[in-house]
Design a protein around this motif. Structure first.
Motif, PDB file in Angstrom:
ATOM      1  N   LYS A  52       1.429  -1.274  -0.515  1.00 27.05           N
ATOM      2  CA  LYS A  52       0.171   0.078  -0.004  1.00 27.05           C
ATOM      3  C   LYS A  52       0.628   0.966  -0.108  1.00 27.05           C
ATOM      4  CE  LYS A  52      -3.571  -0.016   2.098  1.00 27.05           C
ATOM      5  NZ  LYS A  52      -4.459  -0.162   3.649  1.00 27.05           N
ATOM      6  N   ARG A 106      -1.215   8.680  -5.960  1.00 28.99           N
ATOM      7  CA  ARG A 106      -2.054   8.512  -6.597  1.00 28.99           C
ATOM      8  C   ARG A 106      -2.140   6.235  -7.310  1.00 28.99           C
ATOM      9  NH1 ARG A 106      -6.377  11.937  -7.776  1.00 28.99           N
ATOM     10  NH2 ARG A 106      -7.241  10.099  -9.050  1.00 28.99           N
ATOM     11  N   ALA A 107      -2.454   5.959  -8.066  1.00 30.28           N
ATOM     12  CA  ALA A 107      -2.200   4.619  -8.627  1.00 30.28           C
ATOM     13  C   ALA A 107      -1.291   5.215 -10.084  1.00 30.28           C
ATOM     14  CB  ALA A 107      -3.246   4.065  -9.726  1.00 30.28           C
ATOM     15  N   ARG A 108      -2.423   5.997 -10.783  1.00 34.49           N
ATOM     16  CA  ARG A 108      -1.002   7.069 -12.020  1.00 34.49           C
ATOM     17  C   ARG A 108       0.257   7.263 -11.545  1.00 34.49           C
ATOM     18  NH1 ARG A 108      -4.467  10.708 -12.978  1.00 34.49           N
ATOM     19  NH2 ARG A 108      -2.540  12.368 -11.248  1.00 34.49           N
ATOM     20  N   TYR A 131       2.765   3.900 -11.332  1.00 31.02           N
ATOM     21  CA  TYR A 131       2.727   3.415 -12.538  1.00 31.02           C
ATOM     22  C   TYR A 131       3.698   4.377 -13.390  1.00 31.02           C
ATOM     23  CZ  TYR A 131       1.752   2.575 -17.574  1.00 31.02           C
ATOM     24  OH  TYR A 131       1.974   1.605 -18.703  1.00 31.02           O
ATOM     25  N   ALA A 170      -2.036   3.336 -15.334  1.00 25.63           N
ATOM     26  CA  ALA A 170      -2.515   3.440 -13.490  1.00 25.63           C
ATOM     27  C   ALA A 170      -3.159   2.216 -13.166  1.00 25.63           C
ATOM     28  CB  ALA A 170      -3.607   4.366 -13.769  1.00 25.63           C
ATOM     29  N   LYS A 171      -3.027   0.806 -14.592  1.00 23.02           N
ATOM     30  CA  LYS A 171      -3.628  -0.224 -13.857  1.00 23.02           C
ATOM     31  C   LYS A 171      -3.201  -1.825 -14.215  1.00 23.02           C
ATOM     32  CE  LYS A 171      -8.806   1.486 -15.522  1.00 23.02           C
ATOM     33  NZ  LYS A 171      -9.679   1.012 -16.647  1.00 23.02           N
ATOM     34  N   PHE A 229      -3.079  -2.251 -10.359  1.00 22.07           N
ATOM     35  CA  PHE A 229      -2.774  -0.909  -9.315  1.00 22.07           C
ATOM     36  C   PHE A 229      -4.508  -0.899  -8.596  1.00 22.07           C
ATOM     37  CE2 PHE A 229       0.446  -1.304 -12.297  1.00 22.07           C
ATOM     38  CZ  PHE A 229       1.702  -0.432 -11.419  1.00 22.07           C
ATOM     39  N   GLU A 230      -4.897  -0.472  -7.766  1.00 24.86           N
ATOM     40  CA  GLU A 230      -6.362  -0.251  -7.888  1.00 24.86           C
ATOM     41  C   GLU A 230      -5.977   0.847  -6.460  1.00 24.86           C
ATOM     42  OE1 GLU A 230      -7.114  -3.916  -4.818  1.00 24.86           O
ATOM     43  OE2 GLU A 230      -7.221  -4.731  -6.653  1.00 24.86           O
ATOM     44  N   GLU A 231      -7.230   1.838  -6.523  1.00 25.10           N
ATOM     45  CA  GLU A 231      -7.271   2.659  -5.727  1.00 25.10           C
ATOM     46  C   GLU A 231      -8.728   2.994  -4.766  1.00 25.10           C
ATOM     47  OE1 GLU A 231      -7.201   7.024  -6.679  1.00 25.10           O
ATOM     48  OE2 GLU A 231      -5.572   6.410  -9.019  1.00 25.10           O
ATOM     49  N   THR A 281      -2.650   4.248  -2.545  1.00 21.81           N
ATOM     50  CA  THR A 281      -3.110   2.944  -4.004  1.00 21.81           C
ATOM     51  C   THR A 281      -2.268   1.532  -3.146  1.00 21.81           C
ATOM     52  OG1 THR A 281      -2.459   4.318  -5.854  1.00 21.81           O
ATOM     53  CG2 THR A 281      -1.994   2.428  -5.905  1.00 21.81           C
ATOM     54  N   ILE A 290      -0.813  -1.802  -4.262  1.00 22.70           N
ATOM     55  CA  ILE A 290      -0.688  -2.603  -6.235  1.00 22.70           C
ATOM     56  C   ILE A 290      -0.111  -3.934  -5.275  1.00 22.70           C
ATOM     57  CG2 ILE A 290       1.949  -1.782  -5.017  1.00 22.70           C
ATOM     58  CD1 ILE A 290       2.799  -1.846  -8.351  1.00 22.70           C
TER      59      ILE A 290
END
Length: 356
Positions: A227, A231-233, A236, A280-281, A304-306, A312, A314
């Motif tokens: 964790k 942000r996931a972006r 990534y 981001a995924k 990747f999850e938010e 995020t 991972i």
């Protein structure tokens, strides 16, 4: 790497007057530090490096220091070496005049190898070469040792690594089990060829199934979830940007951001190809470590999850990780898992401030 003597006593078999370690079922641990000192000393001490080329003479002297720990564990015939050593080797250097008769400078130097470890068995260790006389001739002698002596030292270290992978001084303790396969009698063979072929078909199916299972033996899957406070972006982009990789890993990296593109990270120790990328995924890649046996490629899947804004999770799935490297070391899975956790995820948190 666990320290010598720190293993769980339930799995360590000590010398017993009333029994033996049958088939090496339990851990049998051998201390190899003194043996390592003698072995490396024989490999490195009093060896000629340069004998007159450019009127320069170089020869190693003595292995002045070999500190650390070294051991070999054996269980069920499986060899697991462990070592963390630092070495200091001295050498003598001499420069003569153009006729080769008069000595212009006679000095000494040292070769320091601060870290030789089973965890880095597939990589050459760092070497620091110094010389007592730092004048122009002394620097020339030092450069000559770097050019000729350094490859020699690395070659001998690799010999030590190879021998440890085969058991070092404990190799002779391995119990070799011979499996005797009984050949069917001619009568049995005749009987097996007579009758319904459906049995043969079933046997073929079973054998094919076993062959498929056999192909996956010796490989493991690593799964991990971490964790981050970002942000996931952002996460990534860090994993797909070579400059940010260089920043948190403190090593060279070359990363393509295209599907089908190649990447090289950790100074080329890991290489691979991008199979699927969803910003981001998802990151799906082939990974290969240089220390693995030829032809072995693993697969890395990062999702990747938010669960909430600014947080995020991972999820890592790393499949087809071999249990042993090309040198026979059986710590590949453990080292790979630790590498993901300590050298990638924890470093990203520390450098970019994404800790929770």
């Amino acid at each position: 790497m666990a320290r010598m003597g720190d293993g769980d006593k339930r799995w360590i078999v000590e010398d017993r007057p009333d029994g033996t370690n049958v088939h090496n079922w339990h851990w049998a641990e051998t201390d190899c530090l003194d043996w390592s000192r003698n072995f490396l000393s024989n490999l490195l001490s009093n060896k000629p490096i340069l004998s007159g080329d450019g009127n320069l003479y170089l020869r190693t002297k003595t292995l002045q220091k070999c500190d650390g720990e070294a051991y070999v564990n054996i269980r069920k015939g499986k060899i697991i070496p462990g070592y963390e050593l630092n070495l200091t080797l001295t050498y003598e250097a001499e420069a003569r005049d153009s006729d080769g008769t008069s000595v212009i400078l006679c000095t000494e130097g040292s070769v320091e190898i601060p870290y030789i470890s089973d965890e880095n068995a597939g990589e050459d260790p760092e070497i620091k070469i110094t010389i007592q006389d730092e004048g122009p001739i002394g620097r020339k002698l030092k450069d000559a040792f770097i050019a000729k002596g350094k490859p020699f030292v690395l070659e001998k270290v690799r010999e030590y690594v190879d021998v440890m992978a085969k058991g070092g001084p404990a190799k002779d303790e391995l119990e070799v089990k011979k499996v005797v396969v009984k050949k069917p009698s001619s009568a049995a063979g005749t009987a097996s060829n007579v009758g319904d072929n459906s049995g043969n078909n079933r046997d073929s199916s079973v054998k094919e199934s076993k062959r498929k299972e056999k192909r996956k033996e010796g490989f493991k899957t690593i799964k991990m979830s971490e964790k981050f406070s970002c942000r996931a972006r952002d996460l990534y982009e860090i994993l797909m940007d070579e400059n940010r990789w260089k920043g948190f890993s403190q090593s060279n990296a070359r990363i393509s951001k295209e599907v089908g593109g190649e990447f090289s990270i950790f100074d080329g120790a890991v290489t691979g190809t991008n199979l699927e990328l969803q910003e981001a995924k998802l990151i799906l890649q082939n990974w290969r470590f240089g220390s693995w046996p030829d032809g072995i490629v693993s697969k890395v899947r990062l999702t990747f999850e938010e669960p909430e804004p600014g947080v995020t999770v991972i999820n890592l799935t790393h499949t087809d990780v071999p249990e042993e490297d090309r040198y026979g070391n059986s710590t590949v899975v453990e080292n790979t898992e630790r590498g993901w956790r300590d050298h990638i995820f924890h470093k990203i948190r520390a450098v970019f401030g994404f800790g929770i």
